[in-house]
Write a protein that holds these residues in place. Structure first.
Motif, PDB file in Angstrom:
ATOM      1  N   SER A 273       0.846  -1.188   0.000  1.00 46.87           N
ATOM      2  CA  SER A 273       0.000   0.000   0.000  1.00 46.87           C
ATOM      3  C   SER A 273       0.885   1.244   0.000  1.00 46.87           C
ATOM      4  N   GLY A 274       0.439   2.292  -0.684  1.00 44.13           N
ATOM      5  CA  GLY A 274       1.227   3.519  -0.731  1.00 44.13           C
ATOM      6  C   GLY A 274       0.796   4.391  -1.875  1.00 44.13           C
ATOM      7  N   LEU A 275       1.737   5.174  -2.418  1.00 48.11           N
ATOM      8  CA  LEU A 275       1.487   6.032  -3.570  1.00 48.11           C
ATOM      9  C   LEU A 275       2.157   5.422  -4.791  1.00 48.11           C
ATOM     10  N   PHE A 276       1.397   5.309  -5.871  1.00 49.66           N
ATOM     11  CA  PHE A 276       1.920   4.706  -7.094  1.00 49.66           C
ATOM     12  C   PHE A 276       2.186   5.781  -8.137  1.00 49.66           C
ATOM     13  N   ARG A 277       3.405   5.806  -8.646  1.00 43.56           N
ATOM     14  CA  ARG A 277       3.764   6.707  -9.744  1.00 43.56           C
ATOM     15  C   ARG A 277       4.071   5.859 -10.968  1.00 43.56           C
TER      16      ARG A 277
END
Length: 323
Positions: free
Chosen positions: A255-259
């Motif tokens: 889980s987190g921020l996807f770039r």
């Protein structure tokens, strides 16, 4: 030459506990000459509104004077999800079957969605072909899905005209996940299993009307009508890629921020090990994962939503079929 006719009928799909009727409008287009019957619907998932706009423009452009046969069109198949701009209904409305596209052919004595599907199935069951218009994620290559091994459905998919066609294995040939997610209850699958050729065009983004996607849809419907003999004219020959559905999803382990990689574009070929993007821990800036392609194929979806949870889909890679 005698002209065809158009009629619009308000139809009750089901009733809420209060007695309030859930209604929608069914449009019927009848040609002066005999021919097949095509059933088309949109907005089974209420946030997928490009299909509804497709049917509005199709209504304006359909040459009734040339129609042979009948077209039945339902621009809002599920008014409940349409009003909520949602994919499913709240649990209090249908706690058993919140997703209408898992219950076909429906049940007149079942849950709310089963009753709605059963009412519309009265039209579907009389059809010679079915088109169930859907849309997908913000960054999706428009494509058409059909049941693998069903040549009549494949012919409809080819006529619709998208560059990408996806065949879907079903029933005994399908994966455990396909069965677990209730895909046997999709309208397209239920219709095809009843011997009615059926396709699902996926016309890209939801919640917004996208001109390119809508125009693909209108042109696709007109060519499906030509393929069936409802309208005169030939379907143009096209270069199309045939691939398999549900086999190349890339999911995140974190889980987190996807770039996503800014150099990537949907529709491009990818190879095993290619990097799709990076998942970061937003508070520490740590790179948690490089999301990579698991096998060679065609990239046809890539999420643009930055906040992701472990197990979510980041991308889909179509497995190219060899003829």
């Amino acid at each position: 030459m005698a002209a065809g006719t158009h009629t619009a009928e308000e139809v009750t799909l089901a009733r809420l506990p209060s007695g309030v009727e859930i209604t929608t409008t069914v449009h019927s287009y009848d040609g002066a000459d005999d021919g097949p019957t095509l059933y088309v619907q949109a907005a089974q998932h209420g946030r997928e509104i490009n299909g509804t706009e497709v049917l509005r423009r199709f209504h304006d452009r359909l040459p009734l004077e040339s129609l042979a046969g009948r077209i039945v069109a339902v621009p809002v198949a599920n008014p409940l999800t349409f009003d909520r701009v949602s994919y499913t209904t709240p649990e209090i409305i249908d706690s058993v079957n919140p997703n209408m596209n898992r219950v076909w052919p429906g049940n007149a004595g079942g849950s709310l969605h089963e009753r709605m599907a059963a009412r519309l199935w009265e039209y579907v069951g009389d059809a010679d072909a079915v088109v169930d218009l859907h849309t997908g994620s913000p960054d999706m290559l428009p494509h058409v899905v059909f049941l693998e091994g069903d040549e009549e459905s494949r012919a409809l998919a080819e006529a619709f005209g998208t560059d990408l066609l996806l065949s879907e294995e079903a029933d005994d040939d399908a994966s455990e996940e396909w069965h677990r997610r209730g895909f046997a209850g999709k309208l397209r699958v239920a219709a095809a299993n009843e011997g009615i050729p059926s396709i699902t065009p996926e016309l890209a983004h939801n919640k917004q009307i996208l001109e390119d996607a809508v125009e693909i849809g209108v042109g696709g419907l007109l060519d499906v009508c030509r393929q069936l003999g409802l309208l005169p004219g030939e379907v143009p020959a096209r270069e199309q890629t045939l691939a398999r559905n549900h086999l190349g999803q890339v999911v995140t382990d974190h889980s987190g921020l996807f770039r996503p990689d800014p150099a990537l574009e949907i529709g491009q070929p990818v190879s095993e090990g290619d990097v799709l993007g990076t998942v970061y821990e937003p508070t520490t800036y740590e790179a948690l994962e490089e999301a990579t392609v698991g096998r060679e194929g065609l990239l046809y979806t890539l999420t643009q939503e930055a906040t992701v949870a472990a197990g979510e889909k980041l991308a889909s890679v179509a497995l190219i079929r060899e003829e």
